[in-house]
Design a protein around this motif. Structure first.
Motif: not given
Length: 241
Positions: A142-164
């Motif tokens: 939705r909007g700026r945020l994308r979460l892939d629940f399978d790969t545990y990756e999160a992106f804001i404005d297309g940039e990958r976040l290094g979340l724990s």
């Protein structure tokens, strides 16, 4: 928006809201769709309308108890084979035997481990429906945020976040439960798990870290909002441009 493949539906029949939410959270984490009912009468209505794959059924329900619900399910041709797992605070052998005699497929006593309950659900479904289907690929976008629940990756404005892992799990919980306020103890129970013993302020630390990564201005958050004196809520509308 969260997009998923078709899921098996589990009906959770429990009159205590906190327990329903705990069970729902852990079942959804495993890729199941969950429906809820607070009473025996509403459970029978949901079963007739939606035909779930399995019912998690509390024994001690108001008005119509779990044994009567189970008896009615077994008496009807359409629901005779519907798998039922009894969930109750009664642990005496006679209660377990009675539940099984009324047609329950398994029996879990409170207090229980949510992971054990999920394992029991999987085992009963394997016995009654064959091997588990692969877990659906689930994505929130939705909007700026994308979460892939399978790969545990999160992106804001297309940039990958290094979340724990824990930061990702907390954000995942927020996007799945938008616009609802949760206090620290609820978040610890639903995200960290009831078996984990950490200080409530741990939630504040993780919220601050998430804000630094996903907010436009973490000093003035728009997504993860503080509700003074209560807790936190996630506002997805702020994700839109």
């Amino acid at each position: 928006m969260i997009s998923v493949a078709v899921k098996r539906t589990i009906l959770v029949v429990e009159d205590e809201k906190d327990i329903r939410e705990l069970v729902r959270f852990h079942l959804e984490q495993e890729g199941y769709a969950v429906r809820e009912a607070e009473s025996g009468e509403s459970a029978l209505t949901v079963v007739a309308a939606e035909r779930p794959a399995l019912v998690v059924l509390d024994l001690m329900l108001p008005a119509m108890d779990g044994l009567e619900v189970c008896r009615r399910l077994r008496a009807a041709e359409a629901t005779r084979a519907l798998p039922v797992i009894m969930l109750t605070a009664k642990a005496a052998e006679v209660d377990r035997v009675l539940g099984l005699e009324f047609g329950a497929d398994d029996y879990v006593t409170k207090p229980f481990s949510p992971r054990e309950l999920v394992a029991r659900v999987r085992a009963v479904l394997r016995r009654t429906h064959g091997e588990d289907t692969p877990a659906p690929h689930e994505i929130f976008e939705r909007g700026r945020l994308r979460l892939d629940f399978d790969t545990y990756e999160a992106f804001i404005d297309g940039e990958r976040l290094g979340l724990s892992l824990r930061e990702f799990e907390l954000l995942k919980f927020f996007v799945r439960h938008p616009n609802r306020v949760y206090d620290r103890l609820q978040l610890l129970d639903l995200v960290w798990g009831p078996e984990t013993h950490v200080e409530p302020r741990t939630v504040d630390v993780h919220v601050r870290r998430l804000r630094r990564r996903i907010e436009r201005d973490d000093a003035n958050p728009e997504l993860i909002l503080t509700v003074r004196g209560v807790g936190y809520k996630f506002s997805p509308d702020a994700l839109e441009p």
